[in-house]
Every structure is written in C-alpha cells, then in structure tokens.
Design a protein around this motif. Structure first.
Motif, PDB file in Angstrom:
ATOM      1  N   TYR A 234      57.891  21.835  34.512  1.00  0.00           N
ATOM      2  CA  TYR A 234      58.734  22.899  35.026  1.00  0.00           C
ATOM      3  C   TYR A 234      57.972  24.208  35.091  1.00  0.00           C
ATOM      4  O   TYR A 234      58.021  24.931  36.095  1.00  0.00           O
ATOM      5  CB  TYR A 234      59.976  23.080  34.147  1.00  0.00           C
ATOM      6  CG  TYR A 234      60.949  21.921  34.171  1.00  0.00           C
ATOM      7  CD1 TYR A 234      60.803  20.881  35.075  1.00  0.00           C
ATOM      8  CD2 TYR A 234      62.015  21.857  33.279  1.00  0.00           C
ATOM      9  CE1 TYR A 234      61.679  19.813  35.095  1.00  0.00           C
ATOM     10  CE2 TYR A 234      62.906  20.794  33.291  1.00  0.00           C
ATOM     11  CZ  TYR A 234      62.731  19.776  34.193  1.00  0.00           C
ATOM     12  OH  TYR A 234      63.602  18.722  34.196  1.00  0.00           O
ATOM     13  N   ALA A 235      57.259  24.517  34.013  1.00  0.00           N
ATOM     14  CA  ALA A 235      56.491  25.758  33.987  1.00  0.00           C
ATOM     15  C   ALA A 235      55.332  25.705  34.982  1.00  0.00           C
ATOM     16  O   ALA A 235      55.082  26.672  35.721  1.00  0.00           O
ATOM     17  CB  ALA A 235      55.969  26.010  32.571  1.00  0.00           C
ATOM     18  N   ALA A 236      54.626  24.562  35.033  1.00  0.00           N
ATOM     19  CA  ALA A 236      53.478  24.439  35.917  1.00  0.00           C
ATOM     20  C   ALA A 236      53.885  24.509  37.383  1.00  0.00           C
ATOM     21  O   ALA A 236      53.211  25.170  38.195  1.00  0.00           O
ATOM     22  CB  ALA A 236      52.749  23.125  35.639  1.00  0.00           C
ATOM     23  N   ASP A 237      54.982  23.852  37.750  1.00  0.00           N
ATOM     24  CA  ASP A 237      55.424  23.876  39.143  1.00  0.00           C
ATOM     25  C   ASP A 237      55.826  25.279  39.572  1.00  0.00           C
ATOM     26  O   ASP A 237      55.567  25.701  40.708  1.00  0.00           O
ATOM     27  CB  ASP A 237      56.592  22.909  39.345  1.00  0.00           C
ATOM     28  CG  ASP A 237      56.169  21.453  39.243  1.00  0.00           C
ATOM     29  OD1 ASP A 237      54.948  21.198  39.162  1.00  0.00           O
ATOM     30  OD2 ASP A 237      57.052  20.575  39.230  1.00  0.00           O
ATOM     31  N   LEU A 238      56.475  26.007  38.678  1.00  0.00           N
ATOM     32  CA  LEU A 238      56.864  27.375  39.007  1.00  0.00           C
ATOM     33  C   LEU A 238      55.625  28.221  39.272  1.00  0.00           C
ATOM     34  O   LEU A 238      55.575  28.988  40.241  1.00  0.00           O
ATOM     35  CB  LEU A 238      57.682  27.978  37.868  1.00  0.00           C
ATOM     36  CG  LEU A 238      58.072  29.454  38.041  1.00  0.00           C
ATOM     37  CD1 LEU A 238      59.043  29.600  39.199  1.00  0.00           C
ATOM     38  CD2 LEU A 238      58.672  30.013  36.763  1.00  0.00           C
ATOM     39  N   ILE A 239      54.619  28.089  38.421  1.00  0.00           N
ATOM     40  CA  ILE A 239      53.389  28.855  38.601  1.00  0.00           C
ATOM     41  C   ILE A 239      52.701  28.462  39.907  1.00  0.00           C
ATOM     42  O   ILE A 239      52.255  29.311  40.687  1.00  0.00           O
ATOM     43  CB  ILE A 239      52.445  28.636  37.396  1.00  0.00           C
ATOM     44  CG1 ILE A 239      53.071  29.234  36.137  1.00  0.00           C
ATOM     45  CG2 ILE A 239      51.082  29.255  37.659  1.00  0.00           C
ATOM     46  CD1 ILE A 239      52.351  28.861  34.860  1.00  0.00           C
ATOM     47  N   ALA A 240      52.617  27.165  40.177  1.00  0.00           N
ATOM     48  CA  ALA A 240      51.945  26.690  41.388  1.00  0.00           C
ATOM     49  C   ALA A 240      52.655  27.165  42.650  1.00  0.00           C
ATOM     50  O   ALA A 240      52.013  27.586  43.621  1.00  0.00           O
ATOM     51  CB  ALA A 240      51.867  25.166  41.375  1.00  0.00           C
ATOM     52  N   LEU A 241      53.982  27.135  42.654  1.00  0.00           N
ATOM     53  CA  LEU A 241      54.738  27.507  43.852  1.00  0.00           C
ATOM     54  C   LEU A 241      54.674  29.001  44.138  1.00  0.00           C
ATOM     55  O   LEU A 241      55.095  29.438  45.212  1.00  0.00           O
ATOM     56  CB  LEU A 241      56.196  27.055  43.712  1.00  0.00           C
ATOM     57  CG  LEU A 241      56.420  25.558  43.939  1.00  0.00           C
ATOM     58  CD1 LEU A 241      57.800  25.137  43.465  1.00  0.00           C
ATOM     59  CD2 LEU A 241      56.218  25.203  45.408  1.00  0.00           C
ATOM     60  N   ARG A 242      54.157  29.798  43.222  1.00  0.00           N
ATOM     61  CA  ARG A 242      53.950  31.212  43.498  1.00  0.00           C
ATOM     62  C   ARG A 242      52.668  31.451  44.290  1.00  0.00           C
ATOM     63  O   ARG A 242      52.452  32.525  44.815  1.00  0.00           O
ATOM     64  CB  ARG A 242      53.921  31.999  42.185  1.00  0.00           C
ATOM     65  CG  ARG A 242      55.313  32.176  41.594  1.00  0.00           C
ATOM     66  CD  ARG A 242      55.287  32.858  40.262  1.00  0.00           C
ATOM     67  NE  ARG A 242      56.654  33.154  39.806  1.00  0.00           N
ATOM     68  CZ  ARG A 242      56.987  33.415  38.558  1.00  0.00           C
ATOM     69  NH1 ARG A 242      56.061  33.428  37.622  1.00  0.00           N
ATOM     70  NH2 ARG A 242      58.238  33.666  38.228  1.00  0.00           N
ATOM     71  N   HIS A 243      51.800  30.435  44.353  1.00  0.00           N
ATOM     72  CA  HIS A 243      50.528  30.570  45.054  1.00  0.00           C
ATOM     73  C   HIS A 243      50.351  29.545  46.165  1.00  0.00           C
ATOM     74  O   HIS A 243      49.446  29.691  46.985  1.00  0.00           O
ATOM     75  CB  HIS A 243      49.365  30.428  44.060  1.00  0.00           C
ATOM     76  CG  HIS A 243      49.435  31.385  42.913  1.00  0.00           C
ATOM     77  ND1 HIS A 243      49.331  32.746  43.066  1.00  0.00           N
ATOM     78  CD2 HIS A 243      49.611  31.179  41.583  1.00  0.00           C
ATOM     79  CE1 HIS A 243      49.419  33.342  41.886  1.00  0.00           C
ATOM     80  NE2 HIS A 243      49.606  32.411  40.971  1.00  0.00           N
ATOM     81  N   ILE A 244      51.197  28.533  46.188  1.00  0.00           N
ATOM     82  CA  ILE A 244      51.074  27.441  47.156  1.00  0.00           C
ATOM     83  C   ILE A 244      52.348  27.364  47.987  1.00  0.00           C
ATOM     84  O   ILE A 244      53.452  27.446  47.447  1.00  0.00           O
ATOM     85  CB  ILE A 244      50.847  26.095  46.432  1.00  0.00           C
ATOM     86  CG1 ILE A 244      49.565  26.141  45.599  1.00  0.00           C
ATOM     87  CG2 ILE A 244      50.798  24.949  47.427  1.00  0.00           C
ATOM     88  CD1 ILE A 244      48.299  26.286  46.391  1.00  0.00           C
ATOM     89  N   GLN A 245      52.198  27.181  49.291  1.00  0.00           N
ATOM     90  CA  GLN A 245      53.361  27.039  50.155  1.00  0.00           C
ATOM     91  C   GLN A 245      54.059  25.702  49.886  1.00  0.00           C
ATOM     92  O   GLN A 245      53.396  24.707  49.558  1.00  0.00           O
ATOM     93  CB  GLN A 245      52.944  27.114  51.628  1.00  0.00           C
ATOM     94  CG  GLN A 245      52.474  28.488  52.052  1.00  0.00           C
ATOM     95  CD  GLN A 245      53.552  29.534  51.888  1.00  0.00           C
ATOM     96  OE1 GLN A 245      54.702  29.326  52.261  1.00  0.00           O
ATOM     97  NE2 GLN A 245      53.184  30.686  51.328  1.00  0.00           N
TER      98      GLN A 245
END
Length: 307
Positions: A234-245
């Motif tokens: 959950y934490a990793a996906d949130l971080i990734a989606l701030r930089h990845i479309q």
C-alpha cells in the motif's frame, strides 16, 4: 542526460535528468511491492485450512491498520468530502479485492489467480494509451496472459470469475489510490483507506477470536501476510503512483504473474508447465519494452526556448 534552452541566452545546457531518476525509483518501488505482495500471498495461503480466506484477510487488515494508522496519523475528523470520497471508495476496493483474490487463490492457485487479477491493470493501460506503441505493449501483455492461462473445459470458471472480480477491484484501486494520494499527504491515504476496509472485517476477526481459531501457526502466517501484502505494497504503490502514470503502472505490474509463479513454486510447491513460462516471458518482455518507451518519451520532452 537531458538538454534544455537557457532562458534569455539561447544557449543549450545539459543537466542530469531527475525525471529519469524518479521513473527508475518508481520502477524499483513497484518491483519491491510486487515481490512483497506475492510472497505474502503464498505465506497467507498456509492459513486457509484453519481460518479460511476471510480470516487471513481480516488479520491482514488488522495488521495494516495497526502499522499505518500510528505512522501516518491521518486527521480523519478534519477530512473534507473531497478527501473522504476517494478514501472510502479506496477502502471498499481494498476490502473486496483482497477477499476475491484469496478465494480465487484457494480455488485455482496463486499463479493463475494473480494472472487473471492482472486484467484490471491491463484495462487501465488500454484505456489510458496515448500511442499505438502503448497499445501494442498492452496487447502483447494480454497475449502473454492468454498463453499463460490457456483456459479450457476443465477450468474452474467460478474461481476464474472471482479472480476477474479481483481484477476489477485492482483497476479501481489504481485509479482511487492516485486520486487519494494527490489529496492527502504522506501515507494518510492508504492508512485511512485501511481503516475503512477494516470495518468490513471486524466481525470476521471477532468471530475467529471467539472460536479460538486465530492462534498458533495460522495467526503467524496471517500476520506475516498482513505485513507483506498490505503494509509494504500500500505504501509502495502510493509512492510509485506519485511518479509513474497509471497506464505505465498498469503495464509494468504485469510482472506480478511471474512473481506469483515464483512464490507459488518456492512457498507452496506449485510448479509450472512450459506454456505458463512462455506466457510469462512475453509479459516480462512487454515490461522491458514499456520501460524503454517511457524513457524515450522523457528524453524527447525538452523544454522549448521562450519566444
């Protein structure tokens, strides 16, 4: 390295590309998230005989809430409706996605369940495609999924349908996680969404505790699954989606069937046949192509010189 025109001088300068660094960081974050998620799913499956899929999911949500809420400390009483509605929907999507996936794992196995669940991110990639190359990558990923599964008359269609319901929830999770993450700082979005999803499973957890089922190895397996499948992803996906479309996120996460197969082999002793490995090879090749295309598009995006 990227170039840009220096305002007022006409000179072209080179600079290290922070955007490329963010893409690489997002890719590494998504990969770590997938590894954690699939190993946790395999470990959680060991508790099915004692507490069932619903029991494992209930413990997962309890663990996630116990970790994320104290860390993020979301001010729930100060949330606006603009912040609440994606959080509530995200929590509902998480709750339904988890139970559908675990029931599917119980019926059709880890590798096939996760492969079918990928149809959700694949749908996001198709809907958000911008060029024919993006569409080709998504189509290749879809072909890889088909070769991997090769559905036939002996297939468990109820299990397949449940896995596809998990796919729809995963698609909603990707979109809602991005929206909620843009409106809430830090880890507040996944923490609050976990609290919402926990409401659905409190009766299950209460019943299992009253029956004395949540003890010994079953509790241990479920807690480990909670950390690996909920807290970290959950934490990793949130971080990734701030930089990845979201579209790139959806295509790249097609690596999950491969990770699930490896987890199934290592953790559950589920071995694959040739066509399944071939399908996964196509999916991984698609991921590599998508990453290269994303990097090429970034390099072509050079700021124009002012008037």
């Amino acid at each position: 390295m990227e170039t840009f025109a220096e305002p007022g001088t006409g000179r072209v300068r080179s600079q290290s590309a922070p955007a490329q660094g963010r893409i690489l960081g997002g890719v590494l974050t998504m990969t770590g998230s997938g590894i954690s998620n699939q190993i946790g799913a395999g470990i959680g499956a060991h508790a099915f005989s004692a507490v069932g899929p619903a029991g494992v999911v209930a413990v997962r949500q309890l663990v996630a809430a116990a970790v994320l809420l104290p860390v993020a400390r979301p001010p729930l009483h100060r949330f606006t409706w603009r912040q609440w509605w994606p959080t509530i929907l995200l929590g509902a999507a998480i709750a339904l996605m988890n139970i559908c996936l675990y029931v599917a794992i119980q019926r059709i196995g880890l590798g096939l369940a996760v492969t079918l669940e990928f149809l959700g991110p694949l749908a996001i990639a198709l809907m958000r495609s911008r060029t024919w190359l993006d569409m080709l990558c998504a189509a290749c990923a879809g072909c890889g999924v088909y070769v991997l599964v090769l559905p036939g008359p002996s297939s468990d269609f109820a299990g397949i349908g449940i896995a596809m319901a998990a796919a729809a929830c995963w698609a909603a999770y990707i979109v809602l996680n991005r929206v909620a993450g843009q409106r809430l700082p830090g880890l507040q979005a996944p923490a609050a969404a976990t609290a919402v999803s926990l409401v659905f499973y409190l009766p299950v957890a209460t019943y299992l505790v009253a029956q004395g089922s949540l003890s010994g190895p079953a509790l241990g397996y479920s807690v480990v699954a909670g950390v690996l499948c909920s807290v970290i992803p959950y934490a990793a996906d949130l971080i990734a989606l701030r930089h990845i479309q979201p579209g790139f996120f959806g295509v790249y996460m097609s690596i999950n069937p491969l990770l699930a197969a490896l987890s199934g082999t290592i953790v559950l002793g589920q071995f694959l046949v040739l066509h399944e490995w071939l399908g996964m090879a196509v999916i991984v090749a698609t991921n590599v192509a998508a990453i290269l295309l994303a990097g090429r598009c970034r390099r072509r995006s050079v700021p124009a010189s002012p008037g």
